[in-house]
Design a protein around this motif. Structure first.
Motif, PDB file in Angstrom:
ATOM      1  N   SER A   1       0.835  -1.205   0.000  1.00 47.14           N
ATOM      2  CA  SER A   1       0.000   0.000   0.000  1.00 47.14           C
ATOM      3  C   SER A   1       0.861   1.243   0.000  1.00 47.14           C
ATOM      4  CB  SER A   1      -0.929   0.000   1.221  1.00 47.14           C
ATOM      5  OG  SER A   1      -0.161   0.072   2.406  1.00 47.14           O
ATOM      6  N   ASP A   2       2.002   1.160   0.659  1.00 40.88           N
ATOM      7  CA  ASP A   2       2.885   2.317   0.683  1.00 40.88           C
ATOM      8  C   ASP A   2       3.535   2.526  -0.675  1.00 40.88           C
ATOM      9  OD1 ASP A   2       2.297   2.760   3.278  1.00 40.88           O
ATOM     10  OD2 ASP A   2       3.962   1.560   4.051  1.00 40.88           O
ATOM     11  N   ARG A   3       3.793   1.416  -1.395  1.00 40.71           N
ATOM     12  CA  ARG A   3       4.369   1.577  -2.721  1.00 40.71           C
ATOM     13  C   ARG A   3       3.416   2.323  -3.637  1.00 40.71           C
ATOM     14  NH1 ARG A   3       6.108  -3.793  -2.444  1.00 40.71           N
ATOM     15  NH2 ARG A   3       8.275  -3.930  -1.807  1.00 40.71           N
ATOM     16  N   LYS A   4       2.114   2.083  -3.455  1.00 40.30           N
ATOM     17  CA  LYS A   4       1.142   2.815  -4.265  1.00 40.30           C
ATOM     18  C   LYS A   4       1.213   4.300  -3.942  1.00 40.30           C
ATOM     19  CE  LYS A   4      -2.186  -0.918  -4.851  1.00 40.30           C
ATOM     20  NZ  LYS A   4      -3.483  -1.445  -4.382  1.00 40.30           N
TER      21      LYS A   4
ATOM     22  N   LEU B   1      -0.273   6.663   7.406  1.00 38.29           N
ATOM     23  CA  LEU B   1       0.299   5.389   6.975  1.00 38.29           C
ATOM     24  C   LEU B   1      -0.805   4.339   6.944  1.00 38.29           C
ATOM     25  CD1 LEU B   1       2.805   3.616   6.361  1.00 38.29           C
ATOM     26  CD2 LEU B   1       3.017   3.237   8.812  1.00 38.29           C
ATOM     27  N   LYS B   2      -0.979   3.698   5.788  1.00 35.48           N
ATOM     28  CA  LYS B   2      -1.961   2.620   5.660  1.00 35.48           C
ATOM     29  C   LYS B   2      -1.232   1.293   5.815  1.00 35.48           C
ATOM     30  CE  LYS B   2      -5.076   5.051   2.543  1.00 35.48           C
ATOM     31  NZ  LYS B   2      -5.688   5.073   1.185  1.00 35.48           N
ATOM     32  N   GLN B   3      -1.793   0.438   6.711  1.00 35.70           N
ATOM     33  CA  GLN B   3      -1.186  -0.876   6.928  1.00 35.70           C
ATOM     34  C   GLN B   3      -2.238  -1.960   6.780  1.00 35.70           C
ATOM     35  OE1 GLN B   3       0.688  -0.151  10.850  1.00 35.70           O
ATOM     36  NE2 GLN B   3       2.488  -1.077   9.911  1.00 35.70           N
ATOM     37  N   LYS B   4      -1.900  -3.037   6.046  1.00 33.96           N
ATOM     38  CA  LYS B   4      -2.819  -4.162   5.933  1.00 33.96           C
ATOM     39  C   LYS B   4      -2.705  -5.020   7.181  1.00 33.96           C
ATOM     40  CE  LYS B   4      -3.577  -4.770   1.031  1.00 33.96           C
ATOM     41  NZ  LYS B   4      -3.407  -5.681  -0.123  1.00 33.96           N
ATOM     42  N   ASN B   5      -3.841  -5.412   7.692  1.00 37.35           N
ATOM     43  CA  ASN B   5      -3.849  -6.303   8.839  1.00 37.35           C
ATOM     44  C   ASN B   5      -3.677  -7.736   8.361  1.00 37.35           C
ATOM     45  OD1 ASN B   5      -4.566  -7.750  11.234  1.00 37.35           O
ATOM     46  ND2 ASN B   5      -5.492  -5.830  11.961  1.00 37.35           N
ATOM     47  N   ASN B   6      -2.914  -8.529   9.093  1.00 36.82           N
ATOM     48  CA  ASN B   6      -2.666  -9.903   8.667  1.00 36.82           C
ATOM     49  C   ASN B   6      -3.897 -10.793   8.840  1.00 36.82           C
ATOM     50  OD1 ASN B   6      -0.070  -9.418   7.907  1.00 36.82           O
ATOM     51  ND2 ASN B   6       0.783  -9.816   9.951  1.00 36.82           N
ATOM     52  N   ASP B   7      -4.805 -10.391   9.734  1.00 39.98           N
ATOM     53  CA  ASP B   7      -6.006 -11.213   9.949  1.00 39.98           C
ATOM     54  C   ASP B   7      -6.917 -11.129   8.744  1.00 39.98           C
ATOM     55  OD1 ASP B   7      -5.045 -11.801  12.421  1.00 39.98           O
ATOM     56  OD2 ASP B   7      -6.128 -10.144  13.410  1.00 39.98           O
ATOM     57  N   ALA B   8      -7.361 -12.258   8.266  1.00 43.30           N
ATOM     58  CA  ALA B   8      -8.213 -12.283   7.076  1.00 43.30           C
ATOM     59  C   ALA B   8      -9.512 -11.543   7.341  1.00 43.30           C
ATOM     60  CB  ALA B   8      -8.500 -13.735   6.691  1.00 43.30           C
ATOM     61  N   GLY B   9      -9.932 -10.828   6.307  1.00 40.37           N
ATOM     62  CA  GLY B   9     -11.216 -10.142   6.385  1.00 40.37           C
ATOM     63  C   GLY B   9     -11.161  -8.789   7.054  1.00 40.37           C
TER      64      GLY B   9
ATOM     65  N   SER C   1      -7.354  -2.687   5.812  1.00 39.54           N
ATOM     66  CA  SER C   1      -6.140  -2.010   6.257  1.00 39.54           C
ATOM     67  C   SER C   1      -6.461  -0.923   7.260  1.00 39.54           C
ATOM     68  CB  SER C   1      -5.419  -1.410   5.048  1.00 39.54           C
ATOM     69  OG  SER C   1      -6.255  -0.473   4.424  1.00 39.54           O
ATOM     70  N   GLN C   2      -5.520  -0.708   8.145  1.00 40.06           N
ATOM     71  CA  GLN C   2      -5.685   0.328   9.167  1.00 40.06           C
ATOM     72  C   GLN C   2      -4.896   1.567   8.775  1.00 40.06           C
ATOM     73  OE1 GLN C   2      -4.257  -1.585  12.693  1.00 40.06           O
ATOM     74  NE2 GLN C   2      -6.230  -2.543  13.145  1.00 40.06           N
ATOM     75  N   GLU C   3      -5.377   2.724   9.213  1.00 42.89           N
ATOM     76  CA  GLU C   3      -4.670   3.984   8.981  1.00 42.89           C
ATOM     77  C   GLU C   3      -4.201   4.538  10.311  1.00 42.89           C
ATOM     78  OE1 GLU C   3      -7.012   6.781   6.858  1.00 42.89           O
ATOM     79  OE2 GLU C   3      -7.156   5.560   5.036  1.00 42.89           O
ATOM     80  N   LYS C   4      -2.979   5.048  10.313  1.00 42.48           N
ATOM     81  CA  LYS C   4      -2.510   5.723  11.530  1.00 42.48           C
ATOM     82  C   LYS C   4      -1.570   6.854  11.145  1.00 42.48           C
ATOM     83  CE  LYS C   4       1.298   3.576  13.644  1.00 42.48           C
ATOM     84  NZ  LYS C   4       1.852   2.566  14.548  1.00 42.48           N
ATOM     85  N   GLU C   5      -1.577   7.906  11.941  1.00 44.88           N
ATOM     86  CA  GLU C   5      -0.716   9.055  11.723  1.00 44.88           C
ATOM     87  C   GLU C   5       0.658   8.761  12.320  1.00 44.88           C
ATOM     88  OE1 GLU C   5      -1.420  12.148  10.152  1.00 44.88           O
ATOM     89  OE2 GLU C   5      -3.088  10.938   9.407  1.00 44.88           O
ATOM     90  N   VAL C   6       1.701   8.881  11.503  1.00 39.88           N
ATOM     91  CA  VAL C   6       3.069   8.721  12.005  1.00 39.88           C
ATOM     92  C   VAL C   6       3.914   9.878  11.494  1.00 39.88           C
ATOM     93  CG1 VAL C   6       2.979   6.196  12.094  1.00 39.88           C
ATOM     94  CG2 VAL C   6       3.795   7.324  10.032  1.00 39.88           C
ATOM     95  N   THR C   7       4.979  10.153  12.184  1.00 38.11           N
ATOM     96  CA  THR C   7       5.898  11.188  11.701  1.00 38.11           C
ATOM     97  C   THR C   7       6.829  10.554  10.661  1.00 38.11           C
ATOM     98  OG1 THR C   7       7.618  10.763  13.336  1.00 38.11           O
ATOM     99  CG2 THR C   7       5.887  12.350  13.943  1.00 38.11           C
ATOM    100  N   VAL C   8       7.363  11.389   9.773  1.00 41.05           N
ATOM    101  CA  VAL C   8       8.290  10.903   8.751  1.00 41.05           C
ATOM    102  C   VAL C   8       9.508  10.268   9.420  1.00 41.05           C
ATOM    103  CG1 VAL C   8       9.728  11.573   6.789  1.00 41.05           C
ATOM    104  CG2 VAL C   8       7.489  12.647   7.109  1.00 41.05           C
ATOM    105  N   TYR C   9       9.991  10.914  10.482  1.00 39.84           N
ATOM    106  CA  TYR C   9      11.174  10.421  11.200  1.00 39.84           C
ATOM    107  C   TYR C   9      10.902   9.040  11.780  1.00 39.84           C
ATOM    108  CZ  TYR C   9      15.129  10.325  14.440  1.00 39.84           C
ATOM    109  OH  TYR C   9      16.269   9.970  15.111  1.00 39.84           O
TER     110      TYR C   9
END
Length: 941
Positions: A191-194, A364-372, A375-383
């Protein structure tokens, strides 16, 4: 396989469409008046005329079109001077056959969705892929592509319209000698590559190639016989495009006809994070001895590749990254290309983050490993993302802005220490004085070294193996062309008491000599903006002593005005105003001359306002200096300038007294020098400045005065030579100069006007002859309708690549060396002159083009007049490289250009109107008028 027949009209073969197009207009398009079968349609009958109306006969408008002037043909060759064999950096070109044709095709590139491709640089990669993929469809034809919309072949392609689809997996700079990784500079998951998708990753392009024109190679042979045409210019352009393509395939930076390899050996650091990059110019030229390839060393400025942080520290001359002015850095970095570590992916910089790396956040969008589970979104700093998610150690970036390589609404941030500038990115802003002098010092080459480098360049480029040149039957000699030069006799100079001045190697001095016509320095004062360490009274004492030796009477100054300490840090305009208040309050009357001591020698911010105050408001001649090492030679040079400004003459041609200069001394002759000065690169809204200097007090040809006007930014043609403002009033430059000549030359009007024009290219010669010259003629007619002076128009060019070398000496050619054969134009009247002594590097000759000669000079008379005008420059004790009137025009334009920098309106006045390409010239701030007290002086010396 032979290409299908074209029926001579460029129409495509029938099987391409469902119907053959009719013949008729040479490009396959259907003629407007044709029906589907080529028959002319009948026009409808005219409407009936009412009975009470008598039709009026339409009278044809009188044709008042004037015949256009074109550059004159050569009338002969010069013969005077000692003959000398000379080598030149032109290499003979042989064309085996001129029976074939170049075929010109238009190229259109589209993305998959039909949008036209507008980005630069991708075209060559796309066309190279077309050549690799569709070799059979192109009948294995080699082609020359200009990188934009034109493609050329020798002989035709199989069809007049071809369409191809190609896919490019990765489009990055060919100059970045690093293989791109398939990863990304930021996110590590899909998702980050996109989110950080490559700008051109795996793009599909549609390419349309359409027949445009057929250019006979015979046109090259015609041009060599002096029969130039649009076809001959196009044919030579094709050859030049072949050279550009040859260089592009080697990963070179292309700047017009100059090519720069990505090799650190060619880089020279000139300071401020800027490098001088040495490369080569090569272009085909038609000459008297045939076609030649002109190769020369060329230099361009590039951004220093490598760490962005190191570049910014050097560019802003600060101690460390934490001292960087980030607003300035944002402007400097915009649109530069970088690669990011560790993936070496290439991006273009679009800006900087508003907050430092440790606080700048993104989603930052992250896919959850649990099926179904989505993806979760969370605010992170670049650092936090780079250090904790990507496990990349960041040492400096936490408190510095990030580089933004995304779009305005979708920023993509990369920590600055992971960014490196790609090599061979041009720097197009003006260089500082320090950078300029550093560049000159590091790029100069002695003649023998230059010859060696050029021979090596020809060998490395290996043009003999270039397939397109081979298919044209073009072969290039590896030997420098030998021409016959002549060394003209040195003009004789006179100084005070009728003494002769001894000139050796284009140089002389005033040891034990007095000025020819010394002035008096009286009613004068000294103003001191400099530090108090300068011994002003010692300076005045030494100036009087040296002046006496040169015949210049220097009276004691009225006073010395020291700047009040409280204004030292004030703005320049305030400092100048306060100094003038002081001068006016203490002097008994207006001074005739002011000597001004400045704190810095170059680019002092007081200079412009001070000159304007003196010359425009006050009408006082002034001389500025920033004394460092003051000795007799320094003071003599200073007196040369002061003497000229106050109406004196340091040295003159022996032919001026008594007047014996051929043609010029017999008939009242006005000599003009014309130049247009433009703002620095990147300053598109700074007005251009047109300056014309004119000779006065005929038969003298060493005294001049100037008229200067502003005009639209970047406009090269002068538009204010004739400016009629009413039935009886002309406010143009020429009226002012013609009236002065009449008044200063015993009430004589010039019967001959010799114009020296600087700074125009060959493509603008006709404009000089038909636009500028027409204005000058109109100005003359406005003063007296019966007055028809004869004109001579000569262009002086320094911006060319022809160099000359002695065959039997490692030194530069001798001053006075002239060449009017072999490498000159096959038909037009031109010659090269090296009037000056080249003391450092390789002498650059001036290329003079005689466009018009109604006076009918003999070749020798005209060449010797031009040579003599290189010896009347009052500011120096050397022959100069171009005639004095042009140097004076350049000085006048640049000096008054300093005034405009302090005009409140100069930054905004014409920014809305670009470069004056419309019918009406955009409004520009007028040049402040010179005061009457200095108008006729050589204030620009």
């Amino acid at each position: 396989m032979d290409p299908p027949e074209h029926n001579g009209n460029g129409a495509p073969p029938e099987h391409e469409g469902n119907m053959a197009l009719p013949e008729g207009n040479g490009n396959g398009a259907q003629p407007e008046h044709d029906g589907g079968n080529g028959a002319t349609e009948a026009l409808p009958p005219p409407p009936p005329v009412p009975p009470n109306i008598t039709p009026l006969k339409v009278e044809p408008e009188p044709v008042s079109k004037k015949a256009l002037r074109i550059p004159m043909a050569r009338r002969g060759f010069g013969t005077r001077g000692n003959r000398a064999p000379i080598l030149t950096n032109h290499f003979k070109v042989n064309v085996a056959s001129v029976d074939g044709h170049f075929f010109h095709y238009s190229v259109a590139l589209f993305y998959e969705d039909g949008r036209p491709v507008d980005g630069k640089g991708v075209g060559r990669k796309v066309l190279d892929r077309v050549r690799e993929t569709y070799d059979t469809e192109l009948a294995s034809k080699e082609f020359a592509y200009d990188g934009e919309k034109s493609l050329f072949t020798v002989g035709s392609l199989p069809h007049n319209k071809l369409e191809f689809i190609v896919v490019l997996e990765d489009v990055t700079s060919s100059r970045n000698n690093v293989n791109s990784d398939s990863g990304n500079s930021s996110p590590g998951n899909e998702s980050d590559r996109k989110r950080l998708r490559r700008p051109y990753q795996s793009k599909t392009f549609k390419v349309e190639i359409s027949f445009a024109a057929k250019i006979p190679m015979q046109a090259i042979a015609n041009a060599l016989r002096g029969q130039e045409s649009e076809n001959s210019q196009e044919a030579l352009r094709v050859l030049d495009i072949i050279l550009r393509q040859h260089a592009a395939r080697q990963g070179c930076l292309l700047v017009r006809q100059s090519f720069f390899h990505n090799d650190a050996c060619n880089f020279a650091d000139v300071g401020g994070g800027i490098l001088g990059c040495r490369g080569f110019h090569s272009s085909f030229r038609t000459t008297q001895s045939g076609l030649s390839l002109n190769i020369d060393v060329s230099t361009t400025m590039i951004i220093r590749p490598g760490s962005v942080l190191e570049f910014l520290v050097a560019n802003q001359n600060v101690r460390d990254p934490y001292s960087i002015d980030w607003a300035k850095a944002k402007r400097t970095l915009k649109n530069l290309r970088i690669t990011t570590s560790p993936t070496n992916q290439e991006y273009k910089i679009t800006g900087l983050s508003e907050m430092p790396c440790r606080t700048q956040q993104f989603t930052l969008k992250q896919k959850n490993n649990d099926a179904g589970v989505e993806s979760q979104e969370k605010e992170v700093t670049v650092y936090d993302y780079f250090v904790n998610f990507r496990k990349i150690d960041l040492r400096f970036s936490a408190d510095l802005p990030c580089i933004n390589v995304g779009k305005p609404k979708r920023p993509t941030y990369v920590p600055i220490e992971l960014c490196s500038l790609v090599s061979l990115q041009r720097y197009t802003k003006a260089l500082s004085t320090f950078q300029r002098s550093s560049l000159v010092e590091k790029s100069r080459q002695k003649p023998q070294e230059r010859m060696s480098v050029l021979s090596n360049a020809l060998r490395i480029n290996n043009y003999g193996a270039e397939p397109m040149l081979r298919s044209c039957g073009v072969s290039i000699s590896s030997s420098f062309t030998q021409v016959e030069g002549r060394v003209l006799p040195t003009p004789k100079l006179k100084v005070g008491n009728g003494d002769d001045l001894f000139v050796r190697n284009g140089r002389w001095n005033f040891n034990n000599k007095k000025f020819a016509n010394p002035c008096k320095i009286e009613r004068w004062a000294v103003v001191n903006f400099s530090a108090p360490r300068c011994d002003i009274h010692g300076l005045i004492r030494d100036l009087k002593k040296v002046g006496e030796a040169k015949g210049v009477s220097v009276e004691d100054p009225f006073d010395v005005f020291e700047e009040n300490q409280q204004y030292r840090r004030a703005p320049p305009l305030v400092r100048v105003e306060k100094m003038f208040e002081e001068v006016q309050s203490k002097l008994p009357g207006p001074p005739r001359f002011l000597l001004c001591l400045l704190p810095e020698r170059k680019n002092c911010d007081i200079y412009g306002p001070w000159k304007r105050k003196c010359l425009s408001d006050f009408g006082v001649v002034t001389q500025c200096l920033a004394p460092t090492r003051v000795n007799d030679q320094y003071l003599t040079n200073l007196l040369l300038k002061i003497n000229a400004k106050l109406g004196g003459v340091s040295s003159m041609l022996a032919g001026e007294l008594p007047p014996t200069i051929p043609v010029v001394s017999k008939i009242p002759t006005l000599i003009l020098g014309m130049d247009v000065s433009h703002g620095s690169p990147g300053q598109s809204d700074i007005p251009s400045i047109a300056a014309v200097v004119s000779s006065r007090q005929w038969p003298s040809i060493c005294r001049y005065r100037a008229a200067v006007r502003t005009q639209s930014p970047k406009l090269e043609m002068m538009d204010s030579l004739y400016k009629r403002v009413s039935e009886t009033e002309d406010d143009g430059i020429m009226r002012e100069l013609l009236v002065d000549f009449y008044a200063s030359s015993g009430k004589r009007k010039p019967d001959q006007i010799i114009i020296f024009r600087d700074g125009v290219s060959e493509s603008q010669f006709n404009q000089v002859l038909n636009i500028e010259l027409n204005q000058i003629i109109e100005a003359c007619k406005f003063l007296d309708p019966n007055w028809s002076p004869k004109f001579v128009v000569i262009i002086a060019q320094k911006n060319h690549h022809t160099k000359f070398f002695q065959t039997n000496s490692p030194d530069n050619v001798q001053p006075g060396t002239i060449i009017d054969n072999k490498v000159c134009h096959p038909n037009n009247c031109d010659f090269y002159l090296c009037a000056h002594a080249g003391m450092i590097g390789t002498t650059r000759p001036t290329h003079y083009h005689v466009l018009l000669d109604e006076v009918v000079f003999s070749p020798d008379e005209l060449q010797e007049l031009v040579h003599s005008l290189s010896y009347v420059y009052q500011r120096s004790t050397t022959a100069i490289s171009v005639v004095a009137p042009i140097c004076y025009a350049h000085l006048a334009a640049s000096q008054l250009g300093q005034w405009m920098k302090f005009e409140d309106a100069s930054e905004t006045s014409s920014s809305h109107n670009g470069t004056g390409s419309g019918v009406a010239a955009p409004p520009v701030p007028p040049m402040p008028k010179l005061n009457e007290g200095v108008r006729n002086s050589m204030f620009f010396c």
